[in-house]
Design a protein around this motif. Structure first.
Motif, PDB file in Angstrom:
ATOM      1  N   VAL A   1       0.835  -1.203   0.000  1.00 17.63           N
ATOM      2  CA  VAL A   1       0.000   0.000   0.000  1.00 17.63           C
ATOM      3  C   VAL A   1       0.873   1.258   0.000  1.00 17.63           C
ATOM      4  O   VAL A   1       0.644   2.193  -0.776  1.00 17.63           O
ATOM      5  N   ALA A   2       1.892   1.273   0.860  1.00 16.35           N
ATOM      6  CA  ALA A   2       2.759   2.438   0.941  1.00 16.35           C
ATOM      7  C   ALA A   2       3.500   2.669  -0.373  1.00 16.35           C
ATOM      8  O   ALA A   2       3.653   3.812  -0.817  1.00 16.35           O
ATOM      9  N   TRP A   3       3.961   1.587  -1.006  1.00 16.31           N
ATOM     10  CA  TRP A   3       4.653   1.753  -2.288  1.00 16.31           C
ATOM     11  C   TRP A   3       3.688   2.249  -3.364  1.00 16.31           C
ATOM     12  O   TRP A   3       4.076   3.035  -4.232  1.00 16.31           O
ATOM     13  N   SER A   4       2.427   1.841  -3.288  1.00 16.75           N
ATOM     14  CA  SER A   4       1.442   2.309  -4.260  1.00 16.75           C
ATOM     15  C   SER A   4       1.191   3.803  -4.113  1.00 16.75           C
ATOM     16  O   SER A   4       0.884   4.485  -5.096  1.00 16.75           O
ATOM     17  N   TRP A   5       1.318   4.329  -2.876  1.00 11.50           N
ATOM     18  CA  TRP A   5       1.185   5.773  -2.691  1.00 11.50           C
ATOM     19  C   TRP A   5       2.225   6.510  -3.537  1.00 11.50           C
ATOM     20  O   TRP A   5       1.909   7.488  -4.213  1.00 11.50           O
ATOM     21  N   LEU A   6       3.465   6.028  -3.485  1.00 13.69           N
ATOM     22  CA  LEU A   6       4.533   6.672  -4.247  1.00 13.69           C
ATOM     23  C   LEU A   6       4.350   6.462  -5.742  1.00 13.69           C
ATOM     24  O   LEU A   6       4.477   7.408  -6.534  1.00 13.69           O
ATOM     25  N   SER A   7       4.047   5.237  -6.152  1.00 18.12           N
ATOM     26  CA  SER A   7       3.867   4.949  -7.576  1.00 18.12           C
ATOM     27  C   SER A   7       2.760   5.817  -8.168  1.00 18.12           C
ATOM     28  O   SER A   7       2.909   6.391  -9.251  1.00 18.12           O
ATOM     29  N   ASP A   8       1.639   5.904  -7.456  1.00 17.02           N
ATOM     30  CA  ASP A   8       0.526   6.711  -7.942  1.00 17.02           C
ATOM     31  C   ASP A   8       0.888   8.189  -8.014  1.00 17.02           C
ATOM     32  O   ASP A   8       0.522   8.885  -8.962  1.00 17.02           O
ATOM     33  N   ALA A   9       1.613   8.675  -6.999  1.00 17.02           N
ATOM     34  CA  ALA A   9       1.974  10.089  -6.957  1.00 17.02           C
ATOM     35  C   ALA A   9       2.915  10.470  -8.092  1.00 17.02           C
ATOM     36  O   ALA A   9       2.904  11.615  -8.560  1.00 17.02           O
ATOM     37  N   LEU A  10       3.734   9.508  -8.548  1.00 15.78           N
ATOM     38  CA  LEU A  10       4.686   9.767  -9.626  1.00 15.78           C
ATOM     39  C   LEU A  10       4.179   9.300 -10.985  1.00 15.78           C
ATOM     40  O   LEU A  10       4.843   9.510 -12.006  1.00 15.78           O
ATOM     41  N   GLY A  11       3.016   8.640 -11.006  1.00 16.31           N
ATOM     42  CA  GLY A  11       2.474   8.168 -12.273  1.00 16.31           C
ATOM     43  C   GLY A  11       3.200   6.965 -12.831  1.00 16.31           C
ATOM     44  O   GLY A  11       3.303   6.810 -14.059  1.00 16.31           O
ATOM     45  N   VAL A  12       3.692   6.098 -11.953  1.00 15.11           N
ATOM     46  CA  VAL A  12       4.391   4.880 -12.384  1.00 15.11           C
ATOM     47  C   VAL A  12       3.446   3.699 -12.231  1.00 15.11           C
ATOM     48  O   VAL A  12       3.014   3.388 -11.115  1.00 15.11           O
ATOM     49  N   PRO A  13       3.080   3.014 -13.313  1.00 16.17           N
ATOM     50  CA  PRO A  13       2.175   1.857 -13.210  1.00 16.17           C
ATOM     51  C   PRO A  13       2.742   0.761 -12.319  1.00 16.17           C
ATOM     52  O   PRO A  13       3.957   0.627 -12.183  1.00 16.17           O
ATOM     53  N   VAL A  14       1.857  -0.005 -11.712  1.00 18.03           N
ATOM     54  CA  VAL A  14       2.257  -1.092 -10.831  1.00 18.03           C
ATOM     55  C   VAL A  14       3.187  -2.057 -11.570  1.00 18.03           C
ATOM     56  O   VAL A  14       2.917  -2.477 -12.696  1.00 18.03           O
ATOM     57  N   GLY A  15       4.300  -2.385 -10.931  1.00 17.86           N
ATOM     58  CA  GLY A  15       5.256  -3.310 -11.527  1.00 17.86           C
ATOM     59  C   GLY A  15       6.210  -2.671 -12.511  1.00 17.86           C
ATOM     60  O   GLY A  15       7.076  -3.355 -13.064  1.00 17.86           O
ATOM     61  N   GLN A  16       6.079  -1.363 -12.732  1.00 17.86           N
ATOM     62  CA  GLN A  16       6.950  -0.667 -13.676  1.00 17.86           C
ATOM     63  C   GLN A  16       7.904   0.260 -12.921  1.00 17.86           C
ATOM     64  O   GLN A  16       7.761   0.489 -11.716  1.00 17.86           O
ATOM     65  N   THR A  17       8.894   0.793 -13.618  1.00 21.70           N
ATOM     66  CA  THR A  17       9.845   1.721 -13.016  1.00 21.70           C
ATOM     67  C   THR A  17       9.889   3.062 -13.735  1.00 21.70           C
ATOM     68  O   THR A  17      10.685   3.934 -13.383  1.00 21.70           O
ATOM     69  N   THR A  18       9.021   3.235 -14.735  1.00 24.78           N
ATOM     70  CA  THR A  18       8.996   4.460 -15.535  1.00 24.78           C
ATOM     71  C   THR A  18       7.589   5.032 -15.550  1.00 24.78           C
ATOM     72  O   THR A  18       6.610   4.286 -15.682  1.00 24.78           O
TER      73      THR A  18
ATOM     74  N   GLU B   1       8.064  13.218 -15.100  1.00 23.87           N
ATOM     75  CA  GLU B   1       8.766  12.205 -15.882  1.00 23.87           C
ATOM     76  C   GLU B   1       9.780  11.481 -15.003  1.00 23.87           C
ATOM     77  O   GLU B   1      10.723  12.094 -14.508  1.00 23.87           O
ATOM     78  N   VAL B   2       9.584  10.183 -14.834  1.00 26.25           N
ATOM     79  CA  VAL B   2      10.383   9.381 -13.917  1.00 26.25           C
ATOM     80  C   VAL B   2      10.901   8.130 -14.621  1.00 26.25           C
ATOM     81  O   VAL B   2      10.175   7.490 -15.372  1.00 26.25           O
ATOM     82  N   THR B   3      12.164   7.796 -14.369  1.00 27.62           N
ATOM     83  CA  THR B   3      12.713   6.515 -14.814  1.00 27.62           C
ATOM     84  C   THR B   3      13.500   5.903 -13.654  1.00 27.62           C
ATOM     85  O   THR B   3      13.886   6.588 -12.708  1.00 27.62           O
ATOM     86  N   ALA B   4      13.751   4.601 -13.754  1.00 29.87           N
ATOM     87  CA  ALA B   4      14.589   3.879 -12.791  1.00 29.87           C
ATOM     88  C   ALA B   4      14.134   4.073 -11.347  1.00 29.87           C
ATOM     89  O   ALA B   4      14.945   4.311 -10.453  1.00 29.87           O
ATOM     90  N   LEU B   5      12.831   3.945 -11.107  1.00 31.93           N
ATOM     91  CA  LEU B   5      12.290   4.052  -9.754  1.00 31.93           C
ATOM     92  C   LEU B   5      12.581   2.775  -8.971  1.00 31.93           C
ATOM     93  O   LEU B   5      12.390   1.662  -9.471  1.00 31.93           O
ATOM     94  N   GLY B   6      13.042   2.929  -7.739  1.00 31.15           N
ATOM     95  CA  GLY B   6      13.280   1.774  -6.881  1.00 31.15           C
ATOM     96  C   GLY B   6      13.310   2.205  -5.428  1.00 31.15           C
ATOM     97  O   GLY B   6      13.470   3.387  -5.124  1.00 31.15           O
ATOM     98  N   GLY B   7      13.124   1.235  -4.520  1.00 34.40           N
ATOM     99  CA  GLY B   7      13.164   1.594  -3.112  1.00 34.40           C
ATOM    100  C   GLY B   7      12.698   0.473  -2.208  1.00 34.40           C
ATOM    101  O   GLY B   7      12.493  -0.663  -2.648  1.00 34.40           O
ATOM    102  N   THR B   8      12.533   0.793  -0.935  1.00 36.84           N
ATOM    103  CA  THR B   8      12.103  -0.178   0.067  1.00 36.84           C
ATOM    104  C   THR B   8      11.074   0.450   0.997  1.00 36.84           C
ATOM    105  O   THR B   8      11.049   1.665   1.188  1.00 36.84           O
ATOM    106  N   VAL B   9      10.236  -0.401   1.580  1.00 39.86           N
ATOM    107  CA  VAL B   9       9.278   0.014   2.603  1.00 39.86           C
ATOM    108  C   VAL B   9       9.495  -0.886   3.814  1.00 39.86           C
ATOM    109  O   VAL B   9       9.548  -2.111   3.681  1.00 39.86           O
ATOM    110  N   THR B  10       9.607  -0.289   4.985  1.00 41.52           N
ATOM    111  CA  THR B  10       9.861  -1.034   6.217  1.00 41.52           C
ATOM    112  C   THR B  10       8.861  -0.637   7.287  1.00 41.52           C
ATOM    113  O   THR B  10       8.606   0.555   7.489  1.00 41.52           O
TER     114      THR B  10
END
Length: 212
Positions: free
Chosen positions: A111-128, A142-151
């Motif tokens: 859920v937390a990662w989806s907050w970031l993906s949605d805010a940046l317009g990156v589809p689920v499972g994608q990095t751009t 415009e975003v590329t090479a998105l990555g990270g961790t949630v703890t």
């Protein structure tokens, strides 16, 4: 080297910093410049963000999720870096106190990662990004090479130490490459959207009703 606004700094870097300053941030979040980390890139700039708590303790209700804060760091290397796939990298960190029920939810990281993906317009499972998100200036994020961790962590206090017996924290660490030096205000706005979600703030324009 940090940003001082000096004319000797690369034009792209100065443009990027100026575009960060154009971000429109909701009033509950306070944003300001902080000292950036050194030696990560030839040029760097950073802002800190914190959710403002009510002025009076009487305004806090029993369900308050506590404090939330974060920082967004802009790194610029004119020569680029292979791992970035570009010359401009944004590094984000968010920490927020959350309720026990939310902290124990096994789906919290997704859920937390989806907050970031949605805010940046990156589809689920994608990095751009797909260009679906635009900042207040109208420029696409415009975003590329998105990555990270949630703890998700739980702290238990013992003995003579102030604070609740148990506290639950959510931490999100992420980085992504910005495709252009302008329009970074939209990236900061997206970052603050994630911070607001982590803090449990209602959507903009929605007012929470107090108990009768």
């Amino acid at each position: 080297m940090t940003s001082s606004g000096a004319p000797t700094e690369p034009a792209d870097f100065r443009t990027a910093v100026e575009s960060l300053h154009s971000a429109r941030i909701r009033r509950e979040i306070e944003v300001g410049p902080i000292r950036p980390p050194q030696r990560l890139a030839p040029y760097s700039y950073a802002v800190g963000a914190e959710v403002r708590l009510p002025d009076s303790p009487d305004d806090l209700d029993a369900d308050s999720q506590g404090s939330a804060f974060g920082r967004l760091i802009l790194l610029y290397d004119p020569d680029g870096q292979d791992a970035w796939n570009g010359t401009m990298r944004l590094v984000a960190y968010i920490q927020a106190e959350v309720e026990a029920a939310l902290a124990m939810d096994p789906l919290l990281p997704e859920v937390a990662w989806s907050w970031l993906s949605d805010a940046l317009g990156v589809p689920v499972g994608q990095t751009t990004s797909d260009g679906s998100v635009r900042g207040s200036s109208g420029a696409a994020v415009e975003v590329t090479a998105l990555g990270g961790t949630v703890t998700s962590t739980t702290s238990v206090r013992y003995g003579d130490i102030a604070g609740p017996p148990r506290a639950h924290q959510l931490e999100l660490r992420a980085s992504w490459t910005a495709a252009a030096s302008d329009g970074l205000g939209g990236h900061l706005e997206g970052f603050c959207e994630v911070l607001a979600s982590a803090a449990g703030l209602p959507p903009v324009g929605v007012t929470e009703l107090g108990s009768a």
